[in-house]
Design a protein around this motif. Structure first.
Motif, PDB file in Angstrom:
ATOM      1  N   ARG A  41     -50.898  42.067  39.628  1.00  0.00           N
ATOM      2  CA  ARG A  41     -49.538  41.884  40.164  1.00  0.00           C
ATOM      3  C   ARG A  41     -49.546  41.987  41.678  1.00  0.00           C
ATOM      4  N   ASP A  42     -50.294  42.961  42.203  1.00  0.00           N
ATOM      5  CA  ASP A  42     -50.366  43.122  43.654  1.00  0.00           C
ATOM      6  C   ASP A  42     -50.948  41.876  44.316  1.00  0.00           C
ATOM      7  N   GLU A  47     -49.044  39.659  47.040  1.00  0.00           N
ATOM      8  CA  GLU A  47     -49.869  39.198  48.165  1.00  0.00           C
ATOM      9  C   GLU A  47     -49.838  37.677  48.313  1.00  0.00           C
ATOM     10  N   GLN A  48     -50.073  36.951  47.228  1.00  0.00           N
ATOM     11  CA  GLN A  48     -50.220  35.500  47.313  1.00  0.00           C
ATOM     12  C   GLN A  48     -48.948  34.734  46.969  1.00  0.00           C
ATOM     13  N   GLY A  49     -48.021  35.359  46.276  1.00  0.00           N
ATOM     14  CA  GLY A  49     -46.808  34.667  45.873  1.00  0.00           C
ATOM     15  C   GLY A  49     -47.072  33.521  44.910  1.00  0.00           C
ATOM     16  N   LEU A  50     -48.181  33.601  44.173  1.00  0.00           N
ATOM     17  CA  LEU A  50     -48.528  32.540  43.229  1.00  0.00           C
ATOM     18  C   LEU A  50     -47.563  32.526  42.046  1.00  0.00           C
ATOM     19  N   PHE A  51     -47.063  33.705  41.671  1.00  0.00           N
ATOM     20  CA  PHE A  51     -46.077  33.837  40.604  1.00  0.00           C
ATOM     21  C   PHE A  51     -44.857  34.565  41.165  1.00  0.00           C
ATOM     22  N   THR A  53     -42.491  36.672  39.565  1.00  0.00           N
ATOM     23  CA  THR A  53     -42.271  38.076  39.175  1.00  0.00           C
ATOM     24  C   THR A  53     -43.435  38.675  38.391  1.00  0.00           C
ATOM     25  N   THR A  54     -44.139  37.872  37.600  1.00  0.00           N
ATOM     26  CA  THR A  54     -45.242  38.398  36.797  1.00  0.00           C
ATOM     27  C   THR A  54     -46.272  37.302  36.534  1.00  0.00           C
ATOM     28  N   ASP A  55     -47.521  37.693  36.412  1.00  0.00           N
ATOM     29  CA  ASP A  55     -48.586  36.749  36.075  1.00  0.00           C
ATOM     30  C   ASP A  55     -49.011  36.913  34.615  1.00  0.00           C
ATOM     31  N   HIS A  56     -48.245  37.662  33.857  1.00  0.00           N
ATOM     32  CA  HIS A  56     -48.541  37.873  32.439  1.00  0.00           C
ATOM     33  C   HIS A  56     -48.411  36.562  31.676  1.00  0.00           C
ATOM     34  N   ASP A  57     -49.362  36.280  30.775  1.00  0.00           N
ATOM     35  CA  ASP A  57     -49.280  35.090  29.934  1.00  0.00           C
ATOM     36  C   ASP A  57     -49.796  35.421  28.543  1.00  0.00           C
ATOM     37  N   ARG A 100     -62.712  30.912  28.272  1.00  0.00           N
ATOM     38  CA  ARG A 100     -62.307  30.700  29.666  1.00  0.00           C
ATOM     39  C   ARG A 100     -62.240  32.042  30.404  1.00  0.00           C
ATOM     40  N   GLY A 101     -62.611  32.008  31.683  1.00  0.00           N
ATOM     41  CA  GLY A 101     -62.458  33.167  32.544  1.00  0.00           C
ATOM     42  C   GLY A 101     -61.254  32.946  33.450  1.00  0.00           C
ATOM     43  N   SER A 102     -60.490  34.006  33.721  1.00  0.00           N
ATOM     44  CA  SER A 102     -59.300  33.843  34.552  1.00  0.00           C
ATOM     45  C   SER A 102     -58.877  35.172  35.162  1.00  0.00           C
ATOM     46  N   ARG A 103     -57.908  35.074  36.067  1.00  0.00           N
ATOM     47  CA  ARG A 103     -57.284  36.233  36.724  1.00  0.00           C
ATOM     48  C   ARG A 103     -58.319  37.151  37.383  1.00  0.00           C
ATOM     49  N   LEU A 104     -59.262  36.543  38.117  1.00  0.00           N
ATOM     50  CA  LEU A 104     -60.216  37.326  38.902  1.00  0.00           C
ATOM     51  C   LEU A 104     -59.480  37.903  40.101  1.00  0.00           C
TER      52      LEU A 104
END
Length: 248
Positions: A41-42, A47-51, A53-57, A100-104
């Motif tokens: 989340r940080d 930090e990046q504003g990619l999401f 409110t949340t990056d949960h999927d 798949r690898g993700s959310r590094l």
């Protein structure tokens, strides 16, 4: 879970083999998973504003998802990455070995020369092979593309996610090749002389082909196999493939 890998790739900076590691990559327990989620989340939201409110999927809710974290000697989570079955629009319930690898994510004060990002990627690759993955890929932000190519990943294309440029990459799974070499090579002595001569010299017995004609008969010696994990996940599909590869 026991991994048949060199655990040296999972440790931090060790210019002196006798010196203690700065960190180690481990499978996250419950508290480390929560620390990893906070770190994500940080990084991706604040930090990046990619999401927004949340990056949960939904991969976070999949019980098969594995989380690896880089843990300092003091026990702090410095970074993490997750592995999960790749989503398929039409076959979400059928896992045929595509992971798949993700959310590094790595903590800002732990980036750079520590090599944590690279250690997490290498650990994810080793873990994917230990899980029996037949394919392992990732979609990463463009700025991280050089890291993955340095580690041996193959670029498969450019994509856009969340309005940002990303790159799709694939990790070459070597487990299948090692399995073929271990199981097919011993057949070489049985098939010696059946291949075409090379420059007048006797042909080697093993070329890695699916089959070879047996001289003086109407038979073809086939030596293809289906991985046990494929049989477990989809017996009907595995049976179809077993017939296909041998008939080919």
């Amino acid at each position: 879970m026991t991994l048949e890998i060199d655990h040296g790739i999972l440790t931090g900076r060790r210019p002196d083999p006798t010196a203690p590691a700065d960190y180690i990559v481990v499978q996250a327990d419950a508290s480390q998973r929560e620390a990893y989620r906070r770190l994500r989340r940080d990084v991706f939201v604040r930090e990046q504003g990619l999401f927004a409110t949340t990056d949960h999927d939904r991969a976070d809710d999949d019980p098969r998802t594995v989380v690896l974290v880089a843990r300092s000697i003091a026990g702090e989570v410095l970074g993490g990455v997750r592995l999960h079955p790749a989503p398929h629009a039409s076959t979400e319930e059928r896992d045929l070995g595509w992971w798949r690898g993700s959310r590094l994510a790595v903590r800002p004060d732990a980036r750079g020369a520590t090599g944590i990002g690279a250690a997490l990627v290498r650990a994810a690759c080793a873990w994917a092979e230990s899980l029996g993955a037949l394919r392992f890929d990732a979609v990463v932000q463009t700025q991280h593309h050089p890291l993955f190519t340095r580690l041996g990943w193959t670029t498969t294309g450019d994509v856009e996610l969340q309005g940002r440029p990303h790159v799709a990459l694939s990790w070459p799974i070597a487990r299948v090749q090692r399995l073929a070499e271990a199981t097919k090579s011993p057949l070489g002595s049985l098939l010696a002389g059946l291949g075409a001569p090379q420059g007048g010299a006797p042909a080697p017995g093993f070329w890695g082909d699916d089959g070879v004609p047996v001289p003086g008969s109407d038979l073809v010696a086939a030596c293809d196999a289906i991985l046990p994990t494929m049989v477990e996940r989809d017996p009907e599909w595995a049976g179809w493939c077993a017939a296909l590869v041998n008939l080919n």
